[in-house]
Write a protein that holds these residues in place. Sequence first.
Motif, mmCIF file in Angstrom:
data_model
loop_
_atom_site.group_PDB
_atom_site.id
_atom_site.type_symbol
_atom_site.label_atom_id
_atom_site.label_comp_id
_atom_site.label_asym_id
_atom_site.label_seq_id
_atom_site.Cartn_x
_atom_site.Cartn_y
_atom_site.Cartn_z
ATOM 1 N N MET A 1 -5.772 80.790 39.026
ATOM 2 C CA MET A 1 -6.521 80.993 37.780
ATOM 3 C C MET A 1 -5.601 81.045 36.568
ATOM 4 O O MET A 1 -5.995 80.689 35.464
ATOM 5 C CB MET A 1 -7.358 82.276 37.860
ATOM 6 C CG MET A 1 -8.514 82.205 38.836
ATOM 7 S SD MET A 1 -9.609 83.656 38.717
ATOM 8 C CE MET A 1 -8.481 84.994 39.092
ATOM 9 N N GLY A 2 -4.361 81.515 36.783
ATOM 10 C CA GLY A 2 -3.436 81.616 35.667
ATOM 11 C C GLY A 2 -2.947 80.282 35.146
ATOM 12 O O GLY A 2 -2.323 80.229 34.078
ATOM 13 N N ASP A 3 -3.244 79.197 35.872
ATOM 14 C CA ASP A 3 -2.742 77.888 35.450
ATOM 15 C C ASP A 3 -3.259 77.481 34.076
ATOM 16 O O ASP A 3 -2.608 76.709 33.369
ATOM 17 C CB ASP A 3 -3.119 76.816 36.473
ATOM 18 C CG ASP A 3 -2.236 76.867 37.711
ATOM 19 O OD1 ASP A 3 -1.321 77.719 37.755
ATOM 20 O OD2 ASP A 3 -2.470 76.062 38.639
ATOM 21 N N ILE A 4 -4.434 77.974 33.694
ATOM 22 C CA ILE A 4 -4.964 77.629 32.374
ATOM 23 C C ILE A 4 -4.003 78.074 31.274
ATOM 24 O O ILE A 4 -3.817 77.391 30.269
ATOM 25 C CB ILE A 4 -6.370 78.237 32.163
ATOM 26 C CG1 ILE A 4 -6.976 77.729 30.854
ATOM 27 C CG2 ILE A 4 -6.331 79.765 32.187
ATOM 28 C CD1 ILE A 4 -8.423 78.155 30.658
ATOM 29 N N TYR A 5 -3.326 79.210 31.495
ATOM 30 C CA TYR A 5 -2.382 79.704 30.491
ATOM 31 C C TYR A 5 -1.067 78.940 30.533
ATOM 32 O O TYR A 5 -0.372 78.847 29.513
ATOM 33 C CB TYR A 5 -2.173 81.212 30.670
ATOM 34 C CG TYR A 5 -3.427 81.971 30.314
ATOM 35 C CD1 TYR A 5 -3.795 82.170 28.986
ATOM 36 C CD2 TYR A 5 -4.294 82.433 31.299
ATOM 37 C CE1 TYR A 5 -4.962 82.817 28.649
ATOM 38 C CE2 TYR A 5 -5.464 83.086 30.975
ATOM 39 C CZ TYR A 5 -5.797 83.272 29.637
ATOM 40 O OH TYR A 5 -6.972 83.897 29.303
ATOM 41 N N LYS A 6 -0.729 78.373 31.677
ATOM 42 C CA LYS A 6 0.430 77.474 31.726
ATOM 43 C C LYS A 6 0.140 76.231 30.892
ATOM 44 O O LYS A 6 1.029 75.690 30.225
ATOM 45 C CB LYS A 6 0.746 77.093 33.173
ATOM 46 C CG LYS A 6 1.202 78.262 34.031
ATOM 47 C CD LYS A 6 1.429 77.824 35.476
ATOM 48 C CE LYS A 6 1.814 79.012 36.350
ATOM 49 N NZ LYS A 6 1.985 78.626 37.774
ATOM 50 N N GLY A 7 -1.111 75.781 30.928
ATOM 51 C CA GLY A 7 -1.507 74.653 30.084
ATOM 52 C C GLY A 7 -1.405 74.979 28.614
ATOM 53 O O GLY A 7 -0.921 74.161 27.817
ATOM 54 N N PHE A 8 -1.826 76.196 28.236
ATOM 55 C CA PHE A 8 -1.706 76.597 26.838
ATOM 56 C C PHE A 8 -0.235 76.701 26.430
ATOM 57 O O PHE A 8 0.129 76.376 25.293
ATOM 58 C CB PHE A 8 -2.414 77.932 26.601
ATOM 59 C CG PHE A 8 -3.910 77.872 26.755
ATOM 60 C CD1 PHE A 8 -4.603 76.706 26.479
ATOM 61 C CD2 PHE A 8 -4.623 78.974 27.185
ATOM 62 C CE1 PHE A 8 -5.981 76.638 26.624
ATOM 63 C CE2 PHE A 8 -6.003 78.922 27.339
ATOM 64 C CZ PHE A 8 -6.690 77.753 27.058
ATOM 65 N N ALA A 9 0.621 77.168 27.344
ATOM 66 C CA ALA A 9 2.060 77.223 27.066
ATOM 67 C C ALA A 9 2.589 75.826 26.780
ATOM 68 O O ALA A 9 3.388 75.618 25.851
ATOM 69 C CB ALA A 9 2.806 77.850 28.247
ATOM 70 N N ASN A 10 2.139 74.844 27.563
ATOM 71 C CA ASN A 10 2.570 73.465 27.328
ATOM 72 C C ASN A 10 2.091 72.956 25.976
ATOM 73 O O ASN A 10 2.827 72.272 25.248
ATOM 74 C CB ASN A 10 2.037 72.560 28.443
ATOM 75 C CG ASN A 10 2.683 72.846 29.791
ATOM 76 O OD1 ASN A 10 3.799 73.376 29.850
ATOM 77 N ND2 ASN A 10 2.004 72.510 30.862
ATOM 78 N N LEU A 11 0.850 73.275 25.635
ATOM 79 C CA LEU A 11 0.308 72.855 24.340
ATOM 80 C C LEU A 11 1.097 73.469 23.195
ATOM 81 O O LEU A 11 1.521 72.764 22.268
ATOM 82 C CB LEU A 11 -1.162 73.272 24.228
ATOM 83 C CG LEU A 11 -1.774 73.135 22.824
ATOM 84 C CD1 LEU A 11 -1.900 71.672 22.424
ATOM 85 C CD2 LEU A 11 -3.124 73.839 22.760
ATOM 86 N N PHE A 12 1.315 74.775 23.242
ATOM 87 C CA PHE A 12 2.014 75.454 22.152
ATOM 88 C C PHE A 12 3.452 74.963 22.029
ATOM 89 O O PHE A 12 3.992 74.853 20.923
ATOM 90 C CB PHE A 12 1.969 76.968 22.366
ATOM 91 C CG PHE A 12 0.582 77.559 22.297
ATOM 92 C CD1 PHE A 12 -0.391 77.007 21.478
ATOM 93 C CD2 PHE A 12 0.246 78.661 23.066
ATOM 94 C CE1 PHE A 12 -1.674 77.545 21.415
ATOM 95 C CE2 PHE A 12 -1.037 79.208 23.018
ATOM 96 C CZ PHE A 12 -1.994 78.653 22.194
#
Length: 286
Positions: free
Chosen positions: A249-260
């Motif tokens: 479930m935490g992968d969504i925040y890894k995606g946001f890290a990539n975006l930022f």
Amino acid sequence: MAPTLAIISPGAMGAAVARRLTTSRCTVLTDLRGRSDATRKHLISPLPESLAQDVQSTLATIEPRQNDLIYVDCNAVNPSTVKRIQTSFLQHNKSATNRVKFIDGSIIGGPPKDGYDPAFYASVDQGDEDALSHFLTLRDYGMRIIPLEGPSASIGDASSLKMCYAGISKGFLGLLMTMTLTAAQSSPATLSALLSELEYSNPRALEGIASGVIPAIPKAYRWVGEMKEIANFVDTTAEENSGRNGDNMGDIYKGFANLFGRLEDDENARNVLKDVAALAKQKTEK
């Protein structure tokens, strides 16, 4: 007598906190050796997540010369990280004459200013309630400090709160940025239809795009480490409570890290998001 404090690392938050404290007669110390003139003007702030653990490990070796010291960690890190940092202090305290008492802190909100106070949440392990009480005295000097108390309160609770709050607030902004950037890169027609539908059925999301995207772009790089900490927090908490791995479930925040992180280097993405925000603002001002 007003207390003396040290705040580590230059930046906007630390400068504003120091200003609030010194205005209230406190003495604030820092080390600005090697810093630029611009940094010196800003004074001090909490550390970026990428530097926090190394610096705190060094600080943990410092022995107070006279009385016990209190160290308040206000970095945006997950509970596991803050407990590892605490361990460095505990190991040093075993051989030290005077202890460094550890407080888990989290800041929710922006830098303090006239008419506005961010919240400083704080938690301690049982046996260190005196350190928490001492920290709470800074309320008398303009700080809004809220303790997490109760029989189960401990180190990690304040950091957990920060992870949950930032996961919602910055995560929502990351979701808006991800999908509007994707819509714009898909086609102008897709973006136009998306903004129109948000205007009709989800005006709060449209307002978030209009008001939140542009201010976030220049500071998004600072959130990369925080998003990774949140990702770890989500998965670790799920595993500890259910025995499962959190189903990623935490992968969504890894995606946001990539975006930022991408926004720091990708000028085209920055410009697209600025244009999207401008279009959204036009719709909110009708």
